[in-house]
Design a protein around this motif. Structure first.
Motif, PDB file in Angstrom:
ATOM      1  N   ASN A  47       0.782  -1.234  -0.139  1.00  0.00           N
ATOM      2  CA  ASN A  47       0.063  -0.067   0.092  1.00  0.00           C
ATOM      3  C   ASN A  47       0.832   1.205   0.219  1.00  0.00           C
ATOM      4  O   ASN A  47       0.328   2.280  -0.005  1.00  0.00           O
ATOM      5  N   LEU A  48       1.963   0.917   0.299  1.00  0.00           N
ATOM      6  CA  LEU A  48       2.983   2.224   0.267  1.00  0.00           C
ATOM      7  C   LEU A  48       3.333   2.818  -1.128  1.00  0.00           C
ATOM      8  O   LEU A  48       3.557   1.837  -1.830  1.00  0.00           O
ATOM      9  N   HIS A  49       3.296   4.247  -1.231  1.00  0.00           N
ATOM     10  CA  HIS A  49       3.794   4.735  -2.731  1.00  0.00           C
ATOM     11  C   HIS A  49       5.222   5.482  -2.508  1.00  0.00           C
ATOM     12  O   HIS A  49       5.351   6.185  -1.430  1.00  0.00           O
ATOM     13  N   PRO A  50       6.115   5.224  -3.159  1.00  0.00           N
ATOM     14  CA  PRO A  50       7.538   5.993  -3.139  1.00  0.00           C
ATOM     15  C   PRO A  50       7.088   7.573  -3.070  1.00  0.00           C
ATOM     16  O   PRO A  50       6.596   7.886  -3.822  1.00  0.00           O
ATOM     17  N   ILE A  51       7.759   8.098  -2.099  1.00  0.00           N
ATOM     18  CA  ILE A  51       8.017   9.640  -2.116  1.00  0.00           C
ATOM     19  C   ILE A  51       8.703  10.193  -3.084  1.00  0.00           C
ATOM     20  O   ILE A  51       8.618  11.201  -3.794  1.00  0.00           O
ATOM     21  N   VAL A  52       9.712   9.635  -3.241  1.00  0.00           N
ATOM     22  CA  VAL A  52      10.712   9.986  -4.187  1.00  0.00           C
ATOM     23  C   VAL A  52      10.419   9.318  -5.815  1.00  0.00           C
ATOM     24  O   VAL A  52      10.364   8.474  -5.814  1.00  0.00           O
ATOM     25  N   PRO A  53      10.224  10.310  -6.553  1.00  0.00           N
ATOM     26  CA  PRO A  53       9.669   9.632  -7.951  1.00  0.00           C
ATOM     27  C   PRO A  53      10.909   8.987  -8.835  1.00  0.00           C
ATOM     28  O   PRO A  53      11.892   9.129  -8.311  1.00  0.00           O
ATOM     29  N   ALA A  54      10.282   8.044  -9.561  1.00  0.00           N
ATOM     30  CA  ALA A  54      11.230   7.218 -10.123  1.00  0.00           C
ATOM     31  C   ALA A  54      12.130   7.821 -11.101  1.00  0.00           C
ATOM     32  O   ALA A  54      13.263   7.828 -11.135  1.00  0.00           O
ATOM     33  N   ASP A  55      11.705   8.803 -11.699  1.00  0.00           N
ATOM     34  CA  ASP A  55      12.593   9.637 -12.759  1.00  0.00           C
ATOM     35  C   ASP A  55      12.561  10.958 -12.178  1.00  0.00           C
ATOM     36  O   ASP A  55      11.716  11.846 -12.462  1.00  0.00           O
ATOM     37  N   ARG A  56      13.731  11.368 -11.561  1.00  0.00           N
ATOM     38  CA  ARG A  56      13.884  12.526 -10.613  1.00  0.00           C
ATOM     39  C   ARG A  56      14.194  13.786 -11.947  1.00  0.00           C
ATOM     40  O   ARG A  56      13.726  14.669 -11.485  1.00  0.00           O
ATOM     41  N   LYS A  57      14.919  13.333 -12.865  1.00  0.00           N
ATOM     42  CA  LYS A  57      15.059  14.424 -13.700  1.00  0.00           C
ATOM     43  C   LYS A  57      13.688  14.889 -14.419  1.00  0.00           C
ATOM     44  O   LYS A  57      13.471  16.127 -14.713  1.00  0.00           O
ATOM     45  N   ALA A  58      12.787  13.989 -14.676  1.00  0.00           N
ATOM     46  CA  ALA A  58      11.563  14.437 -15.369  1.00  0.00           C
ATOM     47  C   ALA A  58      10.715  15.194 -14.319  1.00  0.00           C
ATOM     48  O   ALA A  58      10.097  16.139 -14.664  1.00  0.00           O
ATOM     49  N   ALA A  59      10.794  14.536 -12.964  1.00  0.00           N
ATOM     50  CA  ALA A  59      10.134  15.506 -12.218  1.00  0.00           C
ATOM     51  C   ALA A  59      10.531  16.745 -12.052  1.00  0.00           C
ATOM     52  O   ALA A  59       9.861  17.710 -11.571  1.00  0.00           O
ATOM     53  N   LYS A  60      11.853  16.888 -11.873  1.00  0.00           N
ATOM     54  CA  LYS A  60      12.428  18.308 -11.891  1.00  0.00           C
ATOM     55  C   LYS A  60      12.162  19.319 -12.968  1.00  0.00           C
ATOM     56  O   LYS A  60      12.072  20.564 -12.727  1.00  0.00           O
ATOM     57  N   ARG A  61      12.119  18.763 -14.208  1.00  0.00           N
ATOM     58  CA  ARG A  61      11.975  19.489 -15.398  1.00  0.00           C
ATOM     59  C   ARG A  61      10.285  19.900 -15.136  1.00  0.00           C
ATOM     60  O   ARG A  61       9.970  20.991 -15.786  1.00  0.00           O
ATOM     61  N   GLU A  62       9.442  19.033 -14.748  1.00  0.00           N
ATOM     62  CA  GLU A  62       8.018  19.349 -14.791  1.00  0.00           C
ATOM     63  C   GLU A  62       7.837  20.485 -13.611  1.00  0.00           C
ATOM     64  O   GLU A  62       7.004  21.399 -13.879  1.00  0.00           O
ATOM     65  N   ALA A  63       8.534  20.451 -12.573  1.00  0.00           N
ATOM     66  CA  ALA A  63       8.600  21.394 -11.504  1.00  0.00           C
ATOM     67  C   ALA A  63       8.941  22.807 -11.942  1.00  0.00           C
ATOM     68  O   ALA A  63       8.515  23.843 -11.581  1.00  0.00           O
ATOM     69  N   ARG A  64      10.180  22.508 -12.597  1.00  0.00           N
ATOM     70  CA  ARG A  64      10.762  23.942 -13.219  1.00  0.00           C
ATOM     71  C   ARG A  64       9.691  24.470 -14.264  1.00  0.00           C
ATOM     72  O   ARG A  64       9.411  25.560 -14.360  1.00  0.00           O
ATOM     73  N   ALA A  65       9.020  23.639 -14.980  1.00  0.00           N
ATOM     74  CA  ALA A  65       7.853  24.129 -16.053  1.00  0.00           C
ATOM     75  C   ALA A  65       6.784  24.805 -15.424  1.00  0.00           C
ATOM     76  O   ALA A  65       6.332  25.934 -15.791  1.00  0.00           O
ATOM     77  N   LYS A  66       6.495  24.307 -14.255  1.00  0.00           N
ATOM     78  CA  LYS A  66       5.192  24.840 -13.620  1.00  0.00           C
ATOM     79  C   LYS A  66       5.606  26.331 -12.797  1.00  0.00           C
ATOM     80  O   LYS A  66       4.893  27.064 -12.826  1.00  0.00           O
TER      81      LYS A  66
END
Length: 206
Positions: A47-66
């Motif tokens: 039931n646990l979901h990982p807090i750190v995304p699998a693809d950190r670079k993609a998550a960082k790009r998405e946060a930067r875009a937002k």
């Protein structure tokens, strides 16, 4: 041999015992889950979901875009006066009224910076030649500063009276110290003010 063993119903054959055991075994299996019960820690782990995304670079790009999109919306709002994307410091009808009133009037403070720059240039040019003339230039700078401050204070008092009449004393006081908001805008050149002026000169708000 006992009497019970002689009777036909008093003795069970080995075949009867095997048949009964075979019948009971499937019944017991069918009534269960058919699989072992999982441990509690294994169920919680699923039931646990990982807090750190699998693809950190993609998550960082998405946060930067937002973040870039939010900054762009705010930049446009600073030019158009769109209340939805203005920073909290400039939001609300009271702050909008303050900006419109100051932008509609002529403030001495908005001339302070360019005039001071000119006077400083003149002061540096004549400081080595005529001491008395340099003193007068410095005196003129200080006098204009005091007059500009007095003009900003007058604007604050007049504007505060208008705000109390339009919005009520309590709502105006909830905004905090509006004096510095008024003072800083009075001392800024009209074309450099942020948010940008939305009214013309002498177009005072109602």
């Amino acid at each position: 041999m006992s009497l019970l063993e002689k009777l036909p119903f008093g003795k069970r054959s080995q075949a009867d015992d095997d048949a009964a055991a075979a019948t009971a075994a499937p019944a017991k299996t069918s009534s269960g889950k058919g699989r072992p019960t999982p441990k509690r820690k294994d169920a919680q782990a699923r039931n646990l979901h990982p807090i750190v995304p699998a693809d950190r670079k993609a998550a960082k790009r998405e946060a930067r875009a937002k973040q870039d999109e939010a900054w762009e919306r705010q930049r446009i709002a600073m030019q158009t006066g769109d209340e939805r994307y203005l920073p909290p410091r400039d939001k609300g009808p009271i702050k909008r009224y303050i900006r419109d009133y100051i932008d509609a009037r002529y403030s001495l403070g908005e001339l302070f910076m360019p005039l001071t720059l000119v006077l400083l240039i003149v002061f540096v040019a004549f400081s080595s030649r005529q001491t008395l003339l340099s003193f007068y230039f410095m005196l003129a700078i200080y006098l204009f500063l005091f007059v500009s401050i007095a003009d900003a204070v007058i604007c604050w008092r007049l504007l505060r009276r208008r705000l109390y009449a339009k919005f009520g004393r309590e709502k105006v006081q909830e905004q905090g110290h509006i004096f510095w908001y008024i003072f800083s805008r009075c001392f800024n050149l009209r074309r450099w003010r942020q948010p940008a002026p939305q009214v013309a000169r002498r177009q005072y708000p109602e």
